[in-house]
Write an enzyme that holds these catalytic residues in place. Structure first.
Site, mmCIF file in Angstrom:
data_model
loop_
_atom_site.group_PDB
_atom_site.id
_atom_site.type_symbol
_atom_site.label_atom_id
_atom_site.label_comp_id
_atom_site.label_asym_id
_atom_site.label_seq_id
_atom_site.Cartn_x
_atom_site.Cartn_y
_atom_site.Cartn_z
ATOM 1 N N HIS A 209 0.806 -1.225 0.000
ATOM 2 C CA HIS A 209 0.000 0.000 0.000
ATOM 3 C C HIS A 209 0.836 1.271 0.000
ATOM 4 O O HIS A 209 0.316 2.355 -0.233
ATOM 5 C CB HIS A 209 -0.935 0.026 1.213
ATOM 6 C CG HIS A 209 -0.229 0.285 2.515
ATOM 7 N ND1 HIS A 209 0.470 -0.686 3.187
ATOM 8 C CD2 HIS A 209 -0.114 1.408 3.257
ATOM 9 C CE1 HIS A 209 0.995 -0.167 4.285
ATOM 10 N NE2 HIS A 209 0.656 1.104 4.358
ATOM 11 N N ARG A 210 2.145 1.184 0.245
ATOM 12 C CA ARG A 210 2.951 2.399 0.357
ATOM 13 C C ARG A 210 3.187 3.031 -1.012
ATOM 14 O O ARG A 210 3.364 2.329 -2.015
ATOM 15 C CB ARG A 210 4.281 2.100 1.051
ATOM 16 C CG ARG A 210 4.091 1.682 2.493
ATOM 17 C CD ARG A 210 5.362 1.658 3.298
ATOM 18 N NE ARG A 210 5.072 1.228 4.652
ATOM 19 C CZ ARG A 210 4.661 2.022 5.626
ATOM 20 N NH1 ARG A 210 4.508 3.318 5.384
ATOM 21 N NH2 ARG A 210 4.399 1.553 6.825
#
Length: 365
Positions: A209-210
């Protein structure tokens, strides 16, 4: 003693659950202690919010500020405006914030400007990466905190190095591990287990998700194709974060091993982790859970604010290139999991220590 507890995002929910349980246990034994739970609404997808309250037996929040999404500045400002009204209307002796999300920092600032004491659970962790919004949130929060509860000796050392009073820094352990310990008997098989043909110890869990991994569509696609290839004959279960899902769009990628899943509740996700062959992630929190469960974890980041998961635990920091991931994963396949253990005080009792210390400090004031 009245405590206002703030939760805003999935990791927060996991951290506040055992703290609330510890408070309620003290109440039963006659302690003069009460709490008010405030959900900022930073995460509002049901699978990332409501489900965690239900599964972890967290009481329904006394207030939901419903700030929802926006840019860093827009979301932080909305939380601050709403939380100021919350505190003005519901006075408290202490505000307890956890973790490092926007809600953590925003609510800490509002609290101090109203001359109310702030305590920070999971204080002192540092990645050294100032491009991470979470790092800014940690540093700002810790600069105005009255009492610090840390997960490791290194986190305590970080705070002392920057001038925190030693009598305000409390090494108590890891509340995320409290939640894991309390809920392991309750974990449950995900609904898609049979549909995907999963078997214990024969699949990999993937979470991403980063921004460094998912913000650029072509780069994300290449990363996924690389992971699909290195998985060999093992399925890769990929619960797709809403942010990642939006970037992938309708892209049709020819995967041999990767299967997409919806975001999972805590109990199903922990079942996936506990019974996996390995985990590939860019989450810091997951590397803590895999460390305690003894599952190999490969973290796709250049740095980590949880060094104990590397030095003591099962986590390997592999950077953000699929080439580095392949190198470390191949080494694991050839040589097995290195010697590892569980960090000090990650024993499932951190929340009890926190509540005991809060009560003790309150009596002194």
């Amino acid at each position: 003693m009245q405590i206002t507890i703030v939760a805003g995002a999935r990791p927060n929910f996991i951290k506040i659950a055992p703290i609330i349980k510890a408070i309620e246990n003290r109440q039963k034994s006659g302690a003069d202690l009460s709490y008010r739970l405030v959900h900022t609404g930073q995460h509002y997808d049901k699978n990332l919010s409501d489900t965690f309250f239900e599964e972890l037996n967290i009481p329904h929040p006394h207030a939901n500020l419903e700030v929802k999404s926006g840019s860093q500045a827009v979301q932080t400002a909305a939380i601050m405006v709403a939380f100021e009204q919350e505190l003005l209307q519901n006075p408290t002796d202490l505000v307890l914030v956890v973790g490092d999300v926007n809600s953590t920092m925003a609510c800490a600032i509002v609290t101090k400007k109203l001359n109310i004491k702030v305590t920070h659970v999971e204080a002192g962790i540092r990645s050294g990466d100032w491009t991470m919004p979470e790092e800014i949130n940690r540093i700002v929060t810790d600069s105005i905190t009255d009492h610090f509860f840390t997960t490791s000796a290194s986190a305590s050392e970080n705070l002392l190095k920057y001038g925190a009073s030693p009598n305000k820094v409390h090494f108590v352990g890891n509340v995320m591990i409290d939640t894991l310990t309390q809920n392991l008997p309750r974990i449950k098989q995900p609904d898609f287990w049979n549909e995907f043909g999963l078997e214990n110890g024969n699949y990999i869990v993937l979470t991403l998700h980063r921004p460094s991994n998912v913000d650029e569509e072509k780069s994300l696609q290449n990363l996924l194709l690389g992971i699909d290839k290195l998985a060999g004959d093992k399925k890769v279960v990929f619960p797709v974060h809403p942010r990642t899902k939006a970037i992938l769009g309708d892209a049709k990628l020819d995967f041999k091993n990767i299967v997409y899943a919806e975001p999972q509740g805590y109990l199903a996700f922990m079942y996936l982790i506990k019974n996996s062959f390995a985990v590939i992630t860019d989450s810091g929190g997951i590397s803590e859970e895999t460390t305690v469960l003894g599952i190999p974890c490969f973290t796709m980041r250049e740095n980590t604010e949880r060094p104990e998961t590397q030095t003591i635990g099962t986590n390997t920091l592999v950077g953000i290139s699929v080439e580095n991931l392949k190198k470390h994963f191949t080494d694991f396949l050839q040589n097995g999991l290195r010697e590892h253990g569980i960090p000090e005080l990650w024993d499932g009792k951190a929340s009890e220590r926190i509540v005991d210390i809060l009560l003790s400090e309150w009596k002194k004031s």
